[in-house]
Write an enzyme that holds these catalytic residues in place. Structure first.
Site, mmCIF file in Angstrom:
data_model
loop_
_atom_site.group_PDB
_atom_site.id
_atom_site.type_symbol
_atom_site.label_atom_id
_atom_site.label_comp_id
_atom_site.label_asym_id
_atom_site.label_seq_id
_atom_site.Cartn_x
_atom_site.Cartn_y
_atom_site.Cartn_z
ATOM 1 C CG ASN A 29 -7.191 -22.724 -2.850
ATOM 2 O OD1 ASN A 29 -7.188 -23.400 -3.859
ATOM 3 N ND2 ASN A 29 -8.282 -22.576 -2.136
ATOM 4 N NE ARG A 32 -6.239 -17.445 5.619
ATOM 5 C CZ ARG A 32 -5.618 -16.314 5.348
ATOM 6 N NH1 ARG A 32 -5.985 -15.206 5.988
ATOM 7 N NH2 ARG A 32 -4.647 -16.281 4.463
ATOM 8 C CG ASP A 144 -2.080 -17.285 7.208
ATOM 9 O OD1 ASP A 144 -2.309 -18.499 7.399
ATOM 10 O OD2 ASP A 144 -1.235 -16.860 6.412
HETATM 11 P P1 4NP Z 1 -4.203 -19.946 3.705
HETATM 12 O O1 4NP Z 1 -2.924 -20.209 4.644
HETATM 13 O O2 4NP Z 1 -3.939 -18.655 2.964
HETATM 14 O O3 4NP Z 1 -5.333 -19.842 4.666
HETATM 15 O O4 4NP Z 1 -4.308 -21.151 2.773
HETATM 16 C C1 4NP Z 1 -1.623 -20.240 4.122
HETATM 17 C C2 4NP Z 1 -1.135 -21.407 3.585
HETATM 18 C C3 4NP Z 1 0.161 -21.452 3.085
HETATM 19 C C4 4NP Z 1 0.949 -20.324 3.122
HETATM 20 C C5 4NP Z 1 0.448 -19.139 3.647
HETATM 21 C C6 4NP Z 1 -0.843 -19.099 4.151
HETATM 22 N N1 4NP Z 1 2.264 -20.391 2.634
HETATM 23 O O5 4NP Z 1 2.992 -19.372 2.744
HETATM 24 O O6 4NP Z 1 2.707 -21.414 2.119
#
Ligand code: 4NP
Length: 173
Positions: A29, A32, A144
């Site tokens: 969060n 994306r 991601d």
């Molecule tokens: P999101 O990306 O799912 O698009 O917000 C990520 C942000 C942080 C992490 C993984 C995916 N993390 O492992 O901290």
């Protein structure tokens, strides 16, 4: 394109409603889903339709609660005219009562959401963001960008702009 035809019944059931709640969900969060929230809010604003929509985002993970979106995502989004001010929060069971559509960025998010969904009915609210994107012929998920370079963030924004435009078209009166 048009992969979202498989959600026809769900989308049709929302079309006439004067209040539609949409929750975008990814893992952290911070990349994306807050970007999807910003893009979708801009589209409904541009169409003078923001009264009909409640748009929010959340993560299945709890690593970044309270944080602003990742600074790289904020910079790439700002270049396209989106100011991302969302504060990270985790998905809850109650989100399945409060939102009509729960939109997952990838298959892992979808599986996590299925585990959180309190009922089989609630589970039916889960859809895949990439099913709404024109580029879905090449991407069956929103990749991601966290461990990627600038082009990963640009790709996410390209996919989200396409998917949100098609989602709005599908839901508009
Ligand atoms: P999101 O990306 O799912 O698009 O917000 C990520 C942000 C942080 C992490 C993984 C995916 N993390 O492992 O901290």
């Amino acid at each position: 394109m048009d992969n979202h035809i498989k959600y026809k019944n769900l989308i049709d059931s929302l079309k006439g409603k004067d209040h539609i709640g949409i929750l975008f969900v990814c893992l952290g969060n911070i990349c994306r889903s807050p970007a999807a929230e910003g893009v979708m809010k801009a589209i409904v604003n541009d169409n003078d339709d923001s009264d009909r929509f409640e748009i929010d985002s959340a993560g299945t993970g709890n690593y970044h609660i309270g944080d602003l979106p990742d600074h790289r995502m904020r910079i790439h989004a700002r270049r396209r005219g989106y100011e991302l001010t969302h504060r990270c929060r985790q998905v809850t069971e109650a989100d399945f009562d409060n939102f009509d559509l729960i939109i997952a960025m990838d298959e892992s998010n979808r599986r996590n959401l299925q585990r959180i969904a309190p009922t089989v009915e609630a589970e039916k609210k889960i859809v895949m963001m990439a099913d709404f994107a024109d580029l879905a012929t090449r991407y069956d998920h929103i990749p991601d960008p966290y461990y990627e370079g600038a082009e990963g963030f640009e790709l996410v924004l390209d996919l989200l702009q396409s998917a949100c435009a098609n989602l709005y078209d599908a839901l508009k009166n």
